[in-house]
Scaffold this active site. Sequence first.
Site, PDB file in Angstrom:
ATOM      1  N   LYS A 160       0.848  -1.191   0.000  1.00 13.15           N
ATOM      2  CA  LYS A 160       0.000   0.000   0.000  1.00 13.15           C
ATOM      3  C   LYS A 160       0.884   1.242   0.000  1.00 13.15           C
ATOM      4  CE  LYS A 160      -3.735  -2.555   0.461  1.00 13.15           C
ATOM      5  NZ  LYS A 160      -3.199  -3.727  -0.224  1.00 13.15           N
ATOM      6  N   ASP A 161       0.338   2.347  -0.501  1.00 10.29           N
ATOM      7  CA  ASP A 161       1.155   3.546  -0.652  1.00 10.29           C
ATOM      8  C   ASP A 161       1.470   4.209   0.670  1.00 10.29           C
ATOM      9  OD1 ASP A 161      -1.598   3.685  -0.921  1.00 10.29           O
ATOM     10  OD2 ASP A 161      -1.539   5.715  -1.694  1.00 10.29           O
ATOM     11  N   LYS A 162       2.461   5.073   0.624  1.00 13.49           N
ATOM     12  CA  LYS A 162       2.935   5.729   1.833  1.00 13.49           C
ATOM     13  C   LYS A 162       2.038   6.888   2.237  1.00 13.49           C
ATOM     14  CE  LYS A 162       6.711   8.391   3.826  1.00 13.49           C
ATOM     15  NZ  LYS A 162       8.086   8.892   3.694  1.00 13.49           N
TER      16      LYS A 162
END
Length: 637
Positions: free
Chosen positions: A269-271
Site C-alpha cells: 500500500k502507498d505511503k
Amino acid sequence: MAESEPVTVVVPVGEKRGCPEDEKDDAPSKKPKFESDHENGGPPQQDEMDEPEGDASDGEEDGDTFANMMKHGLTELDVGILKYVSDHEGFSGVLKERYSDFVVHEINKNGKIVHLDDLSVPAEAEEAQEPEQQPKECDLLTEEQKKQLGELQLFKNKEGNVSIEVLDDSKEKRTLVHKAIKNQFPGLETKTEEREGRKFIVAYHAAGKKALAEVKTTTAPRKHFWPKNRGSFCHFVLYKENKDTMDAINVLSKFLRLRPNMFSYMGTKDKRAITVQEIAVLKITAERLAHLNKCLMNLKLGNFCYKNHPLKLGELQGNHFTVVIRNITGTDEQVDQAMKSLKQTGFINYYGMQRFGTTAVPTHHVGRAILKNDWNEVMDLILKPRPGAEKEFLVRCREEWAKTQDPEAALKKLPNKRCVEGQLLRGLSMYGKKNIVTAFGLIPRNNRLMYIHSYQSRVWNTMVSRRIEAFGLKAVKGDLVLKGTMAHVLSAEEAENQSIHNIVMPLPGFDVIYPTHHIGEGYRELLTADGLDIDNMRHKVKDYSLAGAYRRIIIRPADVSWEVINYDDPRVSLVHSDFEKLENKPAPVFNKEGKYRALRMEFSLPPSTYATMAIREVLKLDTSIKKQTQLNTTWFN
C-alpha cells in the site's frame, strides 16, 4: 501500492494523527498472462516502493525544493495518458493535501473490506502457556524497573540502558528475567554482565544507533513453545499512517527480532495515505504483537487470529478507497455528472504516473535501454547528472561520476548506499565497467524488473489512447477479449454483442497476440521506432524476457458514492479513520456552508488498477506530480 502508490501530490502539509505517540472469422487464440502489478494491491515492483532512482533518504523535501525538482518531471502526455471517456466539464481540486485525505482498505480474498476494529488478544493465545510452572513475569520486575524499561522502550534515551541486578543468581532466574523483559517490552534486547562479582542483566534499545551494530536481525528467531492445535501463522490487521508497507514491516521485524521475510501480505500500500491491510507472520503470538501497540508510531495492530497458511501476493480482490479532493471549483451539478459517469461508464485503465518515476530520467527510458541490451546507456541514464533539484549528496555523486567515472569515488559521496545509484556503483566497483550486466544485477530484482515493466506500461498507455481515439467506447472487429483462459480476436458479428468493459489490450511480449485492426500494427511501429523487434521479445538475460500480459481497457468501479462537504478549517480531517473510531473520537461534522468545499468519494477497484486514474476521469485534470505541484503551490499562495 492500494494502488501501491497513488501518490499525486505535492507540497506536503504537516499532519499528525492516529497513534498517540505521533500523532491492479476463426481468430487465433492464445493463453493469456494476467498482469500482476503492485498497484492497488498486487506484488511490489520495487522494494519498499522507493522512487526508482535517487530516493536515498527518508526526509521529505520542502515545498520550494520539491516544486523546483518537478519542473523537469513528467506530465501525462509524456507517458501516453491522453483520453477521457466522459463528456462532462472538468473542474479543479487539490488531491492529497493531507495524507489523511487518501484512505485505503484492502478487500480480502473473500470479498470483505478489511477494518481495524479490535485490539484484543484472542483467548487461545492467552491460554497457550508453556506447561511447566514458572514465576509470573510481572513478579520478576519491580515497579521502578518497569518504569525505567518502559521509558527506554518508548524511544526516550535510546542510547541508554537499564541494569537489573540478579540477587538470587542462577541461570534459570536470569533466563526468566531476560524473557520477562523481552516479552513485556518488545524492542529491547538484553545481555548478562558481571561487575565486581555481581551479575547484572542489562537491557538496551534494539533501535539504538550503537545497538543496531550489535543486534543481528538476520539470526533465526528463538524457539518458543507453540501448541500443535494452533495455526502456525498469526494473521492481523495492520493500520498505518504516512508509511509504506515495507517500511512498516521493517519496523515490526526490528522490534520482534525477525527477518522481514517472516511476514507475508497480499499487496503493498502507498505511503502518503492511511491504509488498512492484512498481514501474516510465522509463529509469533498475538500477545507479542499486541504489546507493540504501546510503542509503535503511526502503526496499530489488531484483529488477531491464527491460521495454518500465510498470505500470498495478489490474493486480494482489490481495495476500497475513500478520497477527499479539497478546494474544488466544480458546481454540485458538475460533480454529480462526473461521479455518475464514473459509476456507470468507468475510466480508462491507464497505468498511473507513479509507474514512471518522478525524476528527469523516466524509468521507461531505462527499461527501453535494458530491452535493447544497451548497457552503457542503462549505466548513463541512472548515474549521469540530470536537470532539476535533487538531494545534495546525489548531485555530488553524479558530478563525481561524470568527472572521474570512478565508481568508488562516486560511492563515497552517498551517505546511504542502498539507493539504486549506490547499488549500481557498488556493482561497478566490484565487477568493473566492462561487466555492467553483472553490476546491474546487484540492484534487487524487483527494482530491475520495474524498469522494463515501466516501458511496457508506456507502450500500453499509448496504444490504448490510439484505440479510444479510433473507435471510442464501442467493441469493433479485431478487438481482443478473454474467453476463459484464452485471448480471442472478435469478428464483426461478435463485436456487435460485446461490451467495451470486456475488451483487453496486450502489454508487448513473446506470449501474447495483438488486435488485428490497425492498432495492432501500431504496436509494431512503436517498438520499431524504439529499436526493438516485436517478434523477438526474448532477452539474452532471462529475467528481462517479456512474456506480455492482457489488461482491460475500461474499468468500472464498484460501490461508488460521493458527497460535497463544506468546512472552515483546512487542518481538520474529513475522514473518520478506523483508529479514531477505536478511540471513540467523534466523526467530523460538516457545515451547510463553509469557507472551503471538498468532494469526498468512495469506490472499490480490482487489483492492478490506479485510483489516481479514476480521480483523473472525474476532475479531467493532469494527475502528474509536476502539474499537481503547480496547482498546490498556486492554491497555498
